[in-house]
Design a protein around this motif. Structure first.
Motif, mmCIF file in Angstrom:
data_model
loop_
_atom_site.group_PDB
_atom_site.id
_atom_site.type_symbol
_atom_site.label_atom_id
_atom_site.label_comp_id
_atom_site.label_asym_id
_atom_site.label_seq_id
_atom_site.Cartn_x
_atom_site.Cartn_y
_atom_site.Cartn_z
ATOM 1 N N SER A 157 0.657 -1.279 -0.033
ATOM 2 C CA SER A 157 -0.097 -0.109 0.097
ATOM 3 C C SER A 157 0.786 1.373 0.056
ATOM 4 C CB SER A 157 -0.960 0.003 1.170
ATOM 5 O OG SER A 157 -0.330 0.380 2.169
ATOM 6 N N HIS A 158 2.018 1.093 0.335
ATOM 7 C CA HIS A 158 2.919 2.260 0.481
ATOM 8 C C HIS A 158 3.221 2.564 -1.118
ATOM 9 C CE1 HIS A 158 4.265 2.784 4.467
ATOM 10 N NE2 HIS A 158 4.699 1.508 4.349
ATOM 11 N N ALA A 159 3.509 1.562 -2.082
ATOM 12 C CA ALA A 159 3.536 1.720 -3.448
ATOM 13 C C ALA A 159 2.346 2.257 -4.004
ATOM 14 C CB ALA A 159 3.836 0.482 -4.281
ATOM 15 N N ALA A 207 -7.075 9.700 -0.850
ATOM 16 C CA ALA A 207 -6.042 8.583 -0.945
ATOM 17 C C ALA A 207 -5.374 8.356 0.337
ATOM 18 C CB ALA A 207 -4.824 9.310 -1.677
ATOM 19 N N PRO A 208 -5.067 9.196 1.390
ATOM 20 C CA PRO A 208 -4.675 8.708 2.512
ATOM 21 C C PRO A 208 -5.745 7.959 3.529
ATOM 22 C CG PRO A 208 -4.900 11.030 2.594
ATOM 23 C CD PRO A 208 -5.216 10.969 1.080
ATOM 24 N N VAL A 209 -7.118 8.469 3.295
ATOM 25 C CA VAL A 209 -8.065 7.976 4.191
ATOM 26 C C VAL A 209 -8.173 6.469 3.670
ATOM 27 C CG1 VAL A 209 -10.666 7.985 4.695
ATOM 28 C CG2 VAL A 209 -9.278 10.186 4.387
ATOM 29 N N THR A 253 -0.065 4.277 -2.662
ATOM 30 C CA THR A 253 -0.406 5.555 -2.169
ATOM 31 C C THR A 253 0.520 6.518 -2.914
ATOM 32 O OG1 THR A 253 0.811 5.048 -0.423
ATOM 33 C CG2 THR A 253 -1.578 5.424 -0.110
ATOM 34 N N LYS A 254 1.697 5.951 -3.330
ATOM 35 C CA LYS A 254 2.743 6.883 -3.964
ATOM 36 C C LYS A 254 2.161 7.329 -5.521
ATOM 37 C CE LYS A 254 6.629 5.253 -4.805
ATOM 38 N NZ LYS A 254 6.509 4.804 -6.268
ATOM 39 N N LEU A 259 -0.247 13.839 -9.119
ATOM 40 C CA LEU A 259 0.140 15.327 -9.294
ATOM 41 C C LEU A 259 0.802 15.869 -10.318
ATOM 42 C CD1 LEU A 259 0.569 17.774 -7.279
ATOM 43 C CD2 LEU A 259 2.777 17.084 -6.898
ATOM 44 N N PHE A 300 -6.058 14.001 -2.893
ATOM 45 C CA PHE A 300 -4.883 14.349 -1.787
ATOM 46 C C PHE A 300 -6.054 13.979 -0.537
ATOM 47 C CE2 PHE A 300 -0.743 15.954 -2.694
ATOM 48 C CZ PHE A 300 -0.622 15.665 -4.113
ATOM 49 N N VAL A 301 -7.105 14.460 -0.751
ATOM 50 C CA VAL A 301 -8.166 13.952 0.614
ATOM 51 C C VAL A 301 -8.544 12.787 0.767
ATOM 52 C CG1 VAL A 301 -10.287 14.579 1.514
ATOM 53 C CG2 VAL A 301 -8.969 16.529 0.657
ATOM 54 N N GLY A 357 -5.975 4.581 2.029
ATOM 55 C CA GLY A 357 -4.750 3.785 2.378
ATOM 56 C C GLY A 357 -4.826 3.566 3.952
ATOM 57 N N HIS A 358 -5.178 4.429 4.609
ATOM 58 C CA HIS A 358 -5.004 4.161 6.390
ATOM 59 C C HIS A 358 -6.408 2.940 6.301
ATOM 60 C CE1 HIS A 358 -5.684 4.564 10.525
ATOM 61 N NE2 HIS A 358 -6.971 4.896 10.190
ATOM 62 N N THR A 398 -0.218 9.947 -5.075
ATOM 63 C CA THR A 398 0.180 11.142 -4.933
ATOM 64 C C THR A 398 0.994 11.832 -5.945
ATOM 65 O OG1 THR A 398 1.905 10.232 -3.550
ATOM 66 C CG2 THR A 398 -0.119 11.182 -2.535
ATOM 67 N N LEU A 399 2.433 11.535 -6.128
ATOM 68 C CA LEU A 399 3.170 12.235 -7.132
ATOM 69 C C LEU A 399 2.814 12.065 -8.442
ATOM 70 C CD1 LEU A 399 5.474 14.163 -6.462
ATOM 71 C CD2 LEU A 399 7.212 12.322 -6.941
#
Lengths: 127, 158
Positions: A37-39, A81-83, A41-42, A49, A78-79, A85-86, A45-46
């Motif tokens: 999930s690190h991969a 994606a982290p929710v 979310t990346k 972006l 951006f709002v 992933g978490h 984001t970038l």
């Protein structure tokens, strides 16, 4: 002027695509759901972006429209994606998905065991 | 803070009425003149001026983008290295932030940054459990978050 911007747009689109590919590779190579999930979310984001920024610049120069819709896209990504992933990671953890074997430590399980122990102690005292 | 913004907007409206110029440009100039007036009135407010907070929020956004780019490259390097040489792990970070929205913002920013992911927030909001993709030392990872995001968020809410 438009020539330079075109180059910048091309570069941004390429970088965004490259980051998306890298995260796809990461999704395949990494050992467990948490590192995967690190991969994921990346990419959100970038990569997004860069691509959206490229599209924004392109339309600003070529059609002279200052479209805030692209900015809005970024904000929503951006709002959310982290929710997401978490929640995925938390759900996986609570469902008992094990961490990769190479993991160095797991502070959460330690803290939960401590909590459980102290709760049992409390109930013992009540009786 | 909302009181100051109201004064500022009223000042902008007043400027537009006085000039009888109903354009966006005159609103902007009235707004900045209102800021100037607020600056001279700063002794009368109990709180600090609200554009300190706007400035702090801008600094937070810049710090976030810097972290985003730096950690994206480090994660990309780890993924593409021929031998996967990472030590993932979950560590606990105690946070000094108190308000709910501060903790939420901190965990959002941590999760958005590649390489770190908030797995759980402790029920009392005191600590975050963070999964790091490559956890070399807990102290270093904790210190990095503390010196960048936490400090900047505290500056915004001060």
């Amino acid at each position: 002027m438009t020539e330079i911007v075109d180059w910048i747009v091309a570069l941004l689109a390429l970088v965004g695509a490259a980051f998306s590919i890298i995260s796809a590779v990461g999704l395949l190579r990494l050992p467990d759901i948490f590192t995967r999930s690190h991969a994921a979310t990346k990419a959100a984001t970038l990569g997004v972006l860069c691509v959206v920024l490229g599209a924004f610049l392109f339309f600003m120069v070529h059609t002279q429209t200052f479209s805030l819709r692209f900015v809005l896209t970024l904000v929503f990504v951006f709002v959310t994606a982290p929710v997401g992933g978490h929640l995925i990671a938390r759900a996986a953890y609570n469902a008992g998905v094990p961490l990769a074997e190479r993991s160095s430590q797991d502070a959460l399980s330690r803290s939960r065991e401590e909590n459980r122990a102290s709760n049992e102690e409390k109930t013992d005292n009540n009786y | 803070m909302s009181f100051q913004i109201m004064i500022n907007l009223a000042m902008a409206l007043l400027w537009m009425i006085i000039n009888d110029a109903w354009s966006f440009a005159s609103f902007i100039s009235g707004f900045f003149l209102g800021l100037l007036v607020l600056y001279f009135m700063r002794g009368f407010f109990r709180e600090r001026l609200y554009f300190h907070r706007v400035y702090a929020a801008l600094v937070l956004v810049l710090i976030f983008f810097k972290e985003l780019i730096l950690s994206s490259f480090s994660v990309a390097k780890q993924i593409l290295s021929p031998k996967l040489n990472i030590r993932p792990g979950i560590f606990e970070m105690e946070t000094t932030l108190e308000k709910e929205w501060e903790v939420t913002l901190l965990s959002l920013l941590i999760t958005l940054t590649p390489g770190t992911l908030v797995v759980e927030v402790a029920p009392d909001n005191r600590s975050l459990f963070i999964h790091a993709m490559d956890l070399q030392s807990v102290e270093a990872a904790e210190k990095e978050i503390r010196n960048t995001f936490e400090k900047a968020i505290r500056e915004v809410s001060r």
